[in-house]
Scaffold this motif. Structure first.
Motif, mmCIF file in Angstrom:
data_model
loop_
_atom_site.group_PDB
_atom_site.id
_atom_site.type_symbol
_atom_site.label_atom_id
_atom_site.label_comp_id
_atom_site.label_asym_id
_atom_site.label_seq_id
_atom_site.Cartn_x
_atom_site.Cartn_y
_atom_site.Cartn_z
ATOM 1 N N MET A 136 27.506 45.156 25.448
ATOM 2 C CA MET A 136 28.518 45.383 26.445
ATOM 3 C C MET A 136 28.651 46.872 26.766
ATOM 4 N N SER A 137 28.468 47.724 25.776
ATOM 5 C CA SER A 137 28.591 49.155 26.034
ATOM 6 C C SER A 137 27.511 49.633 26.994
ATOM 7 N N PHE A 138 26.335 49.009 26.927
ATOM 8 C CA PHE A 138 25.269 49.349 27.869
ATOM 9 C C PHE A 138 25.731 49.106 29.301
ATOM 10 N N LEU A 139 26.377 47.976 29.536
ATOM 11 C CA LEU A 139 26.866 47.667 30.882
ATOM 12 C C LEU A 139 27.898 48.673 31.342
ATOM 13 N N ARG A 140 28.787 49.029 30.446
ATOM 14 C CA ARG A 140 29.815 50.013 30.801
ATOM 15 C C ARG A 140 29.201 51.361 31.146
ATOM 16 N N GLN A 141 28.218 51.774 30.393
ATOM 17 C CA GLN A 141 27.566 53.056 30.653
ATOM 18 C C GLN A 141 26.760 53.009 31.942
ATOM 19 N N GLU A 142 26.006 51.945 32.107
ATOM 20 C CA GLU A 142 25.092 51.838 33.233
ATOM 21 C C GLU A 142 25.818 51.595 34.565
ATOM 22 N N PHE A 143 26.928 50.870 34.518
ATOM 23 C CA PHE A 143 27.616 50.474 35.740
ATOM 24 C C PHE A 143 29.046 50.994 35.814
ATOM 25 N N LEU A 144 29.331 52.070 35.117
ATOM 26 C CA LEU A 144 30.684 52.612 35.056
ATOM 27 C C LEU A 144 31.287 52.827 36.438
ATOM 28 N N GLU A 145 30.505 53.335 37.362
ATOM 29 C CA GLU A 145 31.014 53.611 38.708
ATOM 30 C C GLU A 145 31.268 52.331 39.503
ATOM 31 N N TRP A 146 30.750 51.212 39.054
ATOM 32 C CA TRP A 146 30.857 49.940 39.776
ATOM 33 C C TRP A 146 31.977 49.055 39.234
ATOM 34 N N ILE A 147 32.528 49.399 38.082
ATOM 35 C CA ILE A 147 33.562 48.584 37.453
ATOM 36 C C ILE A 147 34.923 49.082 37.925
ATOM 37 N N LEU A 148 35.687 48.176 38.523
ATOM 38 C CA LEU A 148 36.989 48.538 39.072
ATOM 39 C C LEU A 148 38.091 48.126 38.109
ATOM 40 N N ASP A 149 39.037 49.021 37.894
ATOM 41 C CA ASP A 149 40.158 48.732 37.010
ATOM 42 C C ASP A 149 41.183 47.848 37.698
ATOM 43 N N PHE A 150 41.720 46.911 36.939
ATOM 44 C CA PHE A 150 42.894 46.169 37.377
ATOM 45 C C PHE A 150 44.085 46.967 36.867
ATOM 46 N N ASP A 151 44.434 47.989 37.633
ATOM 47 C CA ASP A 151 45.451 48.941 37.201
ATOM 48 C C ASP A 151 46.842 48.511 37.668
ATOM 49 N N GLU A 152 47.808 49.378 37.473
ATOM 50 C CA GLU A 152 49.194 49.055 37.826
ATOM 51 C C GLU A 152 49.346 48.762 39.317
ATOM 52 N N SER A 153 48.681 49.534 40.146
ATOM 53 C CA SER A 153 48.742 49.318 41.585
ATOM 54 C C SER A 153 48.176 47.945 41.955
ATOM 55 N N ALA A 154 47.070 47.582 41.348
ATOM 56 C CA ALA A 154 46.457 46.277 41.599
ATOM 57 C C ALA A 154 47.353 45.155 41.077
ATOM 58 N N ALA A 155 48.014 45.385 39.954
ATOM 59 C CA ALA A 155 48.901 44.369 39.388
ATOM 60 C C ALA A 155 50.077 44.086 40.323
ATOM 61 N N PHE A 156 50.673 45.140 40.886
ATOM 62 C CA PHE A 156 51.750 44.949 41.854
ATOM 63 C C PHE A 156 51.234 44.210 43.090
ATOM 64 N N GLU A 157 50.059 44.597 43.556
ATOM 65 C CA GLU A 157 49.477 43.939 44.726
ATOM 66 C C GLU A 157 49.135 42.489 44.415
ATOM 67 N N PHE A 158 48.739 42.213 43.184
ATOM 68 C CA PHE A 158 48.447 40.845 42.769
ATOM 69 C C PHE A 158 49.670 39.955 42.997
ATOM 70 N N GLY A 159 50.824 40.417 42.581
ATOM 71 C CA GLY A 159 52.057 39.657 42.791
ATOM 72 C C GLY A 159 52.342 39.413 44.254
ATOM 73 N N ARG A 160 52.188 40.446 45.064
ATOM 74 C CA ARG A 160 52.398 40.300 46.509
ATOM 75 C C ARG A 160 51.380 39.339 47.115
ATOM 76 N N TYR A 161 50.127 39.506 46.732
ATOM 77 C CA TYR A 161 49.058 38.684 47.289
ATOM 78 C C TYR A 161 49.242 37.208 46.933
#
Length: 79
Positions: free
Chosen positions: A1-26
């Motif tokens: 799994m660490s290989f994926l994180r290293q290799e695709f770090l720029e492609w992995i999007l965080d489900f951060d606080e902003s996304a969590a609030f938008e999740f509720g709205r959506y």
């Protein structure tokens, strides 16, 4: 799994606080538009992707535009 994180770090999007609030709205908008049963049968991963992209003002690029109602989405295979 660490290989994926290293290799695709720029492609992995965080489900951060902003996304969590938008999740509720959506999900609330999704339910209002399609009903509670549609929300219950929706893939939570698609709901999270929709929330992440909406929180950032992005467009979803997918073959499955129907999985992303109420989100700006394009299908590059139909253009």
């Amino acid at each position: 799994m660490s290989f994926l994180r290293q290799e695709f770090l720029e492609w992995i999007l965080d489900f951060d606080e902003s996304a969590a609030f938008e999740f509720g709205r959506y999900v609330a908008e999704y339910e209002a538009a399609r009903g509670i049963e549609a929300v219950e049968h929706a893939d939570v991963r698609d709901l999270q992707i929709a929330a992440i992209t909406r929180s950032r003002g992005w467009t979803v690029v997918t073959r499955n535009e129907n999985d992303f109602p109420l989100v700006e989405a394009i299908n590059p295979f139909q253009r």
